[in-house]
Motif scaffolding. Structure first.
Motif, PDB file in Angstrom:
ATOM      1  N   GLY A 413       0.787  -1.230   0.000  1.00  0.00           N
ATOM      2  CA  GLY A 413       0.000   0.000   0.000  1.00  0.00           C
ATOM      3  C   GLY A 413       0.810   1.265   0.000  1.00  0.00           C
ATOM      4  O   GLY A 413       0.345   2.308  -0.479  1.00  0.00           O
ATOM      5  N   ASP A 414       2.050   1.240   0.512  1.00  0.00           N
ATOM      6  CA  ASP A 414       2.880   2.438   0.554  1.00  0.00           C
ATOM      7  C   ASP A 414       3.924   2.481  -0.566  1.00  0.00           C
ATOM      8  O   ASP A 414       4.867   3.265  -0.518  1.00  0.00           O
ATOM      9  N   ALA A 415       3.752   1.624  -1.593  1.00  0.00           N
ATOM     10  CA  ALA A 415       4.708   1.612  -2.705  1.00  0.00           C
ATOM     11  C   ALA A 415       4.649   2.920  -3.479  1.00  0.00           C
ATOM     12  O   ALA A 415       3.584   3.524  -3.631  1.00  0.00           O
ATOM     13  N   LYS A 416       5.777   3.336  -4.026  1.00  0.00           N
ATOM     14  CA  LYS A 416       5.860   4.617  -4.742  1.00  0.00           C
ATOM     15  C   LYS A 416       5.974   4.433  -6.246  1.00  0.00           C
ATOM     16  O   LYS A 416       5.278   5.107  -7.003  1.00  0.00           O
ATOM     17  N   ASN A 417       6.840   3.575  -6.700  1.00  0.00           N
ATOM     18  CA  ASN A 417       7.075   3.393  -8.141  1.00  0.00           C
ATOM     19  C   ASN A 417       6.136   2.315  -8.670  1.00  0.00           C
ATOM     20  O   ASN A 417       6.478   1.127  -8.714  1.00  0.00           O
ATOM     21  N   LEU A 418       4.947   2.747  -9.059  1.00  0.00           N
ATOM     22  CA  LEU A 418       3.919   1.799  -9.480  1.00  0.00           C
ATOM     23  C   LEU A 418       4.085   1.417 -10.945  1.00  0.00           C
ATOM     24  O   LEU A 418       4.709   2.133 -11.730  1.00  0.00           O
ATOM     25  N   SER A 419       3.475   0.293 -11.280  1.00  0.00           N
ATOM     26  CA  SER A 419       3.527  -0.193 -12.654  1.00  0.00           C
ATOM     27  C   SER A 419       2.584   0.616 -13.547  1.00  0.00           C
ATOM     28  O   SER A 419       1.685   1.321 -13.071  1.00  0.00           O
ATOM     29  N   ASN A 446      10.402 -10.459  -6.533  1.00  0.00           N
ATOM     30  CA  ASN A 446      10.877  -9.204  -5.951  1.00  0.00           C
ATOM     31  C   ASN A 446       9.890  -8.063  -6.207  1.00  0.00           C
ATOM     32  O   ASN A 446       9.955  -7.027  -5.550  1.00  0.00           O
ATOM     33  N   VAL A 447       8.977  -8.262  -7.166  1.00  0.00           N
ATOM     34  CA  VAL A 447       7.956  -7.250  -7.481  1.00  0.00           C
ATOM     35  C   VAL A 447       6.645  -7.577  -6.796  1.00  0.00           C
ATOM     36  O   VAL A 447       6.034  -6.724  -6.138  1.00  0.00           O
ATOM     37  N   ALA A 448       6.183  -8.796  -6.960  1.00  0.00           N
ATOM     38  CA  ALA A 448       4.893  -9.208  -6.406  1.00  0.00           C
ATOM     39  C   ALA A 448       5.108  -9.876  -5.050  1.00  0.00           C
ATOM     40  O   ALA A 448       5.599 -11.001  -4.966  1.00  0.00           O
ATOM     41  N   LYS A 449       4.755  -9.167  -3.980  1.00  0.00           N
ATOM     42  CA  LYS A 449       4.883  -9.655  -2.616  1.00  0.00           C
ATOM     43  C   LYS A 449       3.500  -9.953  -2.049  1.00  0.00           C
ATOM     44  O   LYS A 449       2.505  -9.320  -2.420  1.00  0.00           O
ATOM     45  N   LEU A 450       3.422 -10.917  -1.145  1.00  0.00           N
ATOM     46  CA  LEU A 450       2.174 -11.161  -0.425  1.00  0.00           C
ATOM     47  C   LEU A 450       1.940  -9.983   0.510  1.00  0.00           C
ATOM     48  O   LEU A 450       2.734  -9.722   1.418  1.00  0.00           O
ATOM     49  N   THR A 451       0.827  -9.264   0.281  1.00  0.00           N
ATOM     50  CA  THR A 451       0.577  -8.044   1.035  1.00  0.00           C
ATOM     51  C   THR A 451      -0.844  -7.557   0.794  1.00  0.00           C
ATOM     52  O   THR A 451      -1.573  -8.115  -0.035  1.00  0.00           O
ATOM     53  N   ASP A 452      -1.255  -6.536   1.527  1.00  0.00           N
ATOM     54  CA  ASP A 452      -2.526  -5.852   1.284  1.00  0.00           C
ATOM     55  C   ASP A 452      -2.274  -4.842   0.168  1.00  0.00           C
ATOM     56  O   ASP A 452      -1.772  -3.752   0.403  1.00  0.00           O
ATOM     57  N   VAL A 453      -2.641  -5.199  -1.065  1.00  0.00           N
ATOM     58  CA  VAL A 453      -2.290  -4.394  -2.233  1.00  0.00           C
ATOM     59  C   VAL A 453      -3.130  -3.130  -2.327  1.00  0.00           C
ATOM     60  O   VAL A 453      -2.608  -2.031  -2.537  1.00  0.00           O
TER      61      VAL A 453
END
Length: 944
Positions: A413-419, A446-453
């Motif tokens: 959820g806090d990622a900055k450089n989105l696809s 390294n890109v797709a992590k198990l998380t609340d997207v």
């Protein structure tokens, strides 16, 4: 004109016996007809050899076997029945290019099947355009427990190899208990004393599934049957075992999010583009073990006792590996709107372009289930002077333990450089044909992590990196029946039958579910996807990370259990006691110079139903945990009685022609989950007027009731073939539908309960409650045409060839409020009856001679409103596009030598690779498409 209602003098006891067609007797009739050929052949050989030895002339007798024997057995039953029935025998099931009972039934006149959304196999049966839930389903004439929300058990619980016959009663009589509004489907196991000799058979089949898809699957099927008679045919025993295992092929799915195509700003103008999509590759696994045991004891002609046991246990799983996300818009709190660039605009449509801020969600979901089904019955007949007494005891139990893991992977959820995501080939409506590429590789761990997207749990304080549900269904049915019958002479009534049955049923649905939370210190926590597997996102071809989520609870995730109103409402119990008393007379006489047979009778049915469920204490509910949202158990119920008269008459027009009339009042009870006492409600803020809305079951729900009229003309060609045309009309007195009604929630609220803050309902406890309720009015009508003939009737040059073809056309004057059903995104306020296809056609061409058997079969149905299971295990409705399925089969049975009794076969199902397609309003705009591929089967059968 003189009307003669006296008994015909030429009537024989045999004719009377044919009239008394109970479900169990009907199943025996089919098996007697099937076994007669083999028994006669066995007895004829020694006689023929003896005649030759004495120099006598020998008359050759043609013994009908294989496909024709099964067809003729079914025709014989249909011809001699006083009701309007359809039948299929064990020989049919073995010889048709079908691997299940449901697929074989779907080839009968007025009958069709809905394929499973996940497997592509026939799952639900509709008769005469009515929903599958309107059918009564029996095993050996008895109601059974089920593992789903519906009353009747799923057909895949019954391996075809363990069935002796299947009978579909389109018109009921008073002795048929457990009848349905559309039809009553009775599955019958083998009865050993109906066979003329010992029979032992074994079969093996190897299959390839998903042919012509991204990845093929495989399967194995083994069966063994043993039938024998002992002690001078006073004891009979039949044993049947089957084992099945299948790894399904990869099925590619594409979901257009309802055909969402929003308009966005581009270079100062509004352009139409793609809202979002979901694309999955699904793989399935299933296995099932089945067993059937029947023991019969008949020491003399006056007494017979039968004990039958049926057992089925299986497991299934469906793994979904896919990618979904908003393209133009947003799919959650962590998903910013995309910005369009590099677009090509044609007539206001962005046919290609690139959107920034793509928060792709990689889905690794797995649905698993294990079930067990047991049925035990004991039936005894005793002839005492003029009376025949029958007692029947039965017990069945079904249990299903299921799990549903849903996991999400992607950028936290806090990622900055989105696809970003680019697409080409869009014309405004062809969502399934669009090509996509992403700037980031979602197959990279390294890109797709198990998380609340996307923040679907509500934000950083309630993260949701997935979801898990663990439901259990437990159902038990016990019943007894006592029947007495005797011959009488009372006008046209030649025999009378009286009976009483008591049924006690209890069904419980329970479980727990909640959010999956990645172990960590904050709501943005991530975990690396286990393993190294990479999958494909459906038809898009995009690579994505893949893993099996089963067992990840505890190692990767913690469970944040939900106990809010919507979740608690899924747990319920229903208890039902039904007492049925009936009287029926068999008819045999003359009217208008025509001989007739039939029956007239009445049922008195008393029902006592009760239900429990959960009610959340909204006054003290401040969260979604057991500590913050207390609840209590609530209950309700009702009692009611119904009188159900029926009349069936079959007129003999001469020259093997019959005209049948059926008139009855029929009843079909609601699905068990519709009768639950639980409910949930809250404030709906959509639109300009916030209002309290709720949903739930109805423990006071009463059944469907209808009056029916059936007419049928049938022309038979001995037992070789027939032509028939039938018409039917059903006038519904009451039916069940879901609809919102004005409801005052005051008894369930307090000063702490949230109420609407604005609009016309500001501060009001009056709102709308959507629940099942009884409506009135409406009708269903239609006609059926059927032709079943061997071509040697027309020319000896065509010996061995034959055709079975039928067509049904059904129309309904009933519409239901669309807003009462989930997953129906249509603009109209009304929807058609679920399961109703206006046109259904079946065609089967076959050749059988000198051991060779070849069959080509096709079944076609028009668009219909289907039933599917959603991601919350709830049954929902969706429009399903019409389809045509083509199946092929070829086999050879060795006629002489040491290989006699061995047959080899090859089958191809879904030869034309017809996809399963859903839509909302426009059949040309497909919202969900699943391609299953072909299924090839190779096998061998050996009888000795």
């Amino acid at each position: 004109m003189e009307l003669n209602f006296t008994k015909r003098q030429q009537s024989s006891n045999l004719n009377r016996a044919v009239v008394k067609l109970t479900p169990i007797a009907a199943g025996c009739a089919v098996m007697l007809a099937l076994s007669a050929g083999s028994a006669y052949a066995q007895q004829a050989e020694p006689a023929k050899e003896a005649a030759k030895a004495e120099g006598q002339a020998v008359t050759e007798t043609v013994v009908v076997t294989g496909i024709r024997r099964g067809i003729e057995a079914a025709i014989s039953l249909k011809k001699n029945s006083t009701s309007i029935v359809e039948a299929i025998s064990a020989e049919d099931i073995g010889k048709l290019p079908d691997s299940s009972v449901a697929e074989s039934i779907a080839r009968l006149p007025g009958v069709t099947a809905q394929r499973s959304r996940s497997s592509g196999k026939a799952a639900d049966i509709s008769v005469r355009g009515l929903s599958p839930s309107f059918n009564g389903s029996l095993l050996n004439g008895r109601e059974q427990a089920s593992t789903g929300n519906a009353r009747a058990p799923e057909f895949d619980l019954f391996p075809a190899e363990l069935m002796g016959s299947v009978l579909i009663y389109k018109t009921p009589d008073a002795s048929l208990i457990g009848q349905g509004l559309a039809a009553t489907i009775d599955l019958n196991t083998l009865k050993p004393l109906d066979f003329g000799k010992q029979v032992i058979s074994a079969a093996y089949r190897k299959q390839r599934t998903g042919v012509q898809t991204a990845s093929e699957g495989s399967g194995d099927r083994v069966s063994f049957s043993y039938v024998d008679q002992f002690a001078d045919r006073t004891i009979g025993l039949s044993l049947g075992f089957t084992k099945f295992k299948e790894d399904g092929g990869a099925q590619q799915r594409f979901n257009t999010w309802g055909g969402w195509s929003p308009e966005v700003d581009y270079n100062g103008a509004k352009v139409k583009t793609i809202g979002g999509f979901g694309a999955d590759t699904e793989t399935s696994k299933s296995d099932r073990d089945g067993a059937s045991v029947t023991l019969q004891f008949k020491p003399n002609k006056n007494f017979k006792s039968t004990v039958d046991v049926f057992y089925s246990a299986g497991s299934s799983s469906l793994k979904k590996t896919g990618l979904e996300g908003a393209v133009a818009g947003s799919a959650g709190g962590y998903d910013p709107d995309g910005v369009l660039s590099n677009a090509t605009i044609v007539n206001g449509v962005a046919t290609s372009g690139t959107f920034s801020n793509y928060k792709g969600v990689v889905r690794n979901h797995k649905e698993s289930a294990k079930d067990k089904f047991t049925s035990i019955g004991w039936n005894s007949d005793l002839k005492a002077d003029a009376w025949t007494l029958n007692a029947d005891l039965a017990y069945s139990k079904a249990k299903k333990d299921a799990s549903r893991y849903e996991t999400t992977a992607g950028q936290p959820g806090d990622a900055k450089n989105l696809s970003s995501i680019s697409y080409t080939g869009f014309n405004g409506g062809n969502f399934n044909d669009v090509k996509y590429t992403t700037s980031l590789n979602f197959g990279d761990r390294n890109v797709a992590k198990l998380t609340d997207v996307d923040g679907w749990g509500g934000g950083v304080n309630s993260p949701q990196a997935g979801y898990v549900a663990l439901p259990t269904v437990d159902d038990k049915v016990t019943s007894f029946r006592l029947t007495a019958s005797r011959d009488v002479e009372f006008g046209p009534i030649v025999s009378a039958r009286f009976g009483v049955q008591g049924t006690d049923r209890e069904k419980v649905r329970s479980g727990q579910e909640g959010r999956l939370v990645v172990k960590g210190t904050n709501g943005y926590a991530t975990a690396t996807v286990p393993g190294s597997a990479v999958g494909i996102a459906g038809t898009t071809g995009l690579p994505i990370v893949s893993f099996d989520p089963e067992g990840s609870l505890g190692s990767i995730y913690e469970l944040a259990r939900w106990v809010d109103a919507s979740v608690l409402a899924k747990d319920w119990s229903v208890h039902e006691k039904v007492t049925t008393a009936y009287a029926m007379g068999d008819l045999d006489g003359q009217m208008f110079g025509l001989n007739y047979r039939g029956n007239v009778g009445v049922q008195l049915v008393h029902t006592d139903q009760s239900s429990t469920g959960n009610q959340v204490d909204l006054a003290n509910c401040t969260g979604i945990t057991a500590a913050t949202c207390p609840s209590s158990v609530v209950g309700g119920g009702t009692k009611y009685s119904n009188i159900l008269p029926s009349l069936n008459v079959s007129y003999d027009l001469g020259h093997d022609q019959f005209f049948r009339v059926g008139v009855a009042k029929i009843m079909s009870r609601a699905n068990m989950d519709d009768m639950r006492a639980s409910q949930a409600f809250g404030v709906t803020t959509q639109g300009n007027n916030p209002i309290l809305t709720g949903s739930g079951g109805n423990p006071n729900l009463k059944p469907f009731l209808a009056k029916s009229l059936d007419l049928s003309y049938e022309k038979y060609f001995g037992n070789k073939g027939y032509f028939s045309v039938a018409g039917f009309y059903k006038s519904l007195d009451t039916y069940i539908f879901r609809s919102p009604t004005t409801f005052d929630f005051a008894p369930f609220v307090s000063a702490k309960t949230p109420l609407p803050l604005t609009g016309a309902y500001k501060g009001s406890t009056v709102g709308l409650l959507t629940s099942p309720r009884n409506g009135e009015g409406g009708s269903i009508s239609g006609f059926e045409l059927a032709l079943n003939v061997p071509f040697n009737m027309f020319s000896s040059y065509l010996d061995g060839f034959g055709v079975m073809v039928n067509h049904s056309d059904t129309s309904s004057q009933i519409t239901l409020p669309g807003f009462g059903f989930a997953n129906v995104a249509i603009s109209s306020l009304n929807i058609p009856l679920p399961g109703l296809s206006k046109k259904v056609s079946n065609l089967r061409l076959y050749y059988e001679k000198n051991g060779f058997q070849v069959a080509w079969a096709a079944r076609k149905r028009s668009d219909f409103l289907g039933q599917v299971s959603d991601y919350q295990d709830n049954m929902q409705l969706t429009m399903v596009k019409g389809e045509t399925l083509v199946d092929l089969q070829a086999s050879y049975e060795f006629q002489t030598g040491w290989l006699k009794g061995l047959s080899l076969l090859v089958q191809a199902n879904n030869w034309n690779n017809t996809p399963f397609q859903e839509y909302n309003t426009d059949p040309n705009v497909i919202t969900n498409k699943v391609t299953y591929g072909r299924t090839y089967l190779f096998g061998a059968n050996y009888k000795f």
